[in-house]
Design an enzyme around this catalytic site. Structure first.
Site, PDB file in Angstrom:
ATOM      1  N   GLU A 173      42.606  42.568  38.872  1.00  0.00           N
ATOM      2  CA  GLU A 173      41.485  41.655  39.128  1.00  0.00           C
ATOM      3  C   GLU A 173      41.177  40.890  37.850  1.00  0.00           C
ATOM      4  O   GLU A 173      41.073  41.483  36.777  1.00  0.00           O
ATOM      5  CB  GLU A 173      40.253  42.433  39.585  1.00  0.00           C
ATOM      6  CG  GLU A 173      39.034  41.570  39.870  1.00  0.00           C
ATOM      7  CD  GLU A 173      37.848  42.394  40.333  1.00  0.00           C
ATOM      8  OE1 GLU A 173      36.709  42.035  39.948  1.00  0.00           O
ATOM      9  OE2 GLU A 173      38.038  43.395  41.062  1.00  0.00           O
ATOM     10  N   GLU A 178      31.155  36.142  36.302  1.00  0.00           N
ATOM     11  CA  GLU A 178      30.246  36.921  37.139  1.00  0.00           C
ATOM     12  C   GLU A 178      28.860  36.756  36.520  1.00  0.00           C
ATOM     13  O   GLU A 178      28.655  37.106  35.357  1.00  0.00           O
ATOM     14  CB  GLU A 178      30.633  38.397  37.157  1.00  0.00           C
ATOM     15  CG  GLU A 178      31.950  38.684  37.844  1.00  0.00           C
ATOM     16  CD  GLU A 178      32.243  40.175  37.907  1.00  0.00           C
ATOM     17  OE1 GLU A 178      32.357  40.705  39.019  1.00  0.00           O
ATOM     18  OE2 GLU A 178      32.345  40.796  36.828  1.00  0.00           O
TER      19      GLU A 178
END
Length: 321
Positions: A173, A178
């Protein structure tokens, strides 16, 4: 003969129209190349059309994007994902965060597992590889996330351990950004999250599991120094990008400015990030933010929405091409 000429003329007109439309569709992305990191000697950046979208249509382009991810179908409680929370309007992909009524279970039927909903848009194609990936985004003014990242599904590999052949599974990932517009839960033992809406938060995860064991998350540490953005992520649009250089190197950028480099873990393999991925565009809840949005928090649709102006992808090709 006349019919043949007419058919050929019609075909030529169609091809010309298609070419003009195609050129116009990617002209902004091509113009943006001048803002990318300098290409290595002998190479140039070109638009990767499979993962580039200006979101200027009336609806999500189903040839490029799933309105609800088939790779991650349910979110982290208390928020799940809903395709109806995803829309394209006025030049932006929009994901709105909402309250579920009634609350739902894992199967989408009435239950008590989920009481909120965000969205998870995913690319249809899953071969995004080395290159540059960027979005221009404005986060929602909520305690739900606004994110842009890449990932892939686990692959199985057999290895010898203790004289026995066992199965292992691994996946990767790549989190480009974020963030959350508001931070309400601050852990005194982990004060880093106090200014999370002002930080450029990126990670690489190497997920690994051995037969009979638990899946482990091997997150590469970028630096002890926090990299701050110019203003809170929900205040205005900003660009968040990464140059996935090779299997061991990822460079991250904010508004075109280099921020830092992350080297994925080599605990299990010398080339941890060598597999292609798909793109995820997600709003969700985090387990460390205990004060999730209330119905009152989500009354304002504008503040409850994450806006993505565009997603652009580029790849390197030899200059002679």
């Amino acid at each position: 003969m006349r019919k043949t000429v007419l058919y050929l003329s019609a075909a030529s007109l169609f091809l010309s129209s298609y070419t003009l439309k195609n050129d116009k569709e990617y002209s902004l992305a091509e113009e943006h190349i001048k803002n990318l990191p300098e290409a290595p000697e002998g190479y140039k950046w070109v638009v990767n059309e499979d993962y580039t979208d200006e979101f200027n249509g009336k609806r999500l382009n189903a040839a490029k994007w799933h309105a609800k991810s088939p790779y991650w179908t349910n979110g982290r409680p208390p928020a799940t994902f809903k395709a109806e929370n995803v829309s394209v309007k006025k030049g932006c992909l929009r994901i709105i965060n909402t309250v579920l009524s009634p609350t739902e279970g894992l199967d989408g039927k009435p239950g008590d597992k989920y009481r909120l909903a965000g969205g998870a848009v995913a690319s249809v194609k899953n071969q995004a590889h080395y290159g540059y990936y960027e979005t221009r985004m404005k986060a929602s003014l909520t305690t739900m996330s606004s994110t842009f990242w890449l990932s892939n599904r686990p692959v199985m590999k057999e290895i010898m351990k203790g004289g026995k052949k066992i199965k292992t599974w691994s996946s990767q990932e790549l989190d480009i950004i974020e963030t959350m517009g508001i931070i309400r839960s601050v852990n005194p033992d982990n004060p880093w999250n106090k200014t999370w809406n002002m930080q450029m938060n990126s990670n690489t995860h190497y997920w690994y599991q051995e037969q009979g064991g638990k899946r482990t998350d091997n997150t590469a540490k970028r630096s002890d120094v926090v990299s701050y953005m110019t203003d809170p992520s929900a205040e205005d649009f900003h660009t968040y990008g990464c140059w996935w250089v090779d299997a061991n190197t990822v460079k991250f950028y904010y508004d075109g400015k280099y921020m830092y480099t992350i080297k994925p873990t080599t605990k299990y393999t010398d080339t941890p990030f060598d597999r292609p991925m798909f793109i995820h565009i997600v709003t969700e809840t985090y387990d460390w933010e205990k004060q999730v949005p209330t119905a009152e928090d989500l009354k304002d649709k504008d503040k409850s929405t994450t806006y993505y102006d565009w997603v652009r992808a580029y790849k390197l090709v030899p200059i002679e091409e």
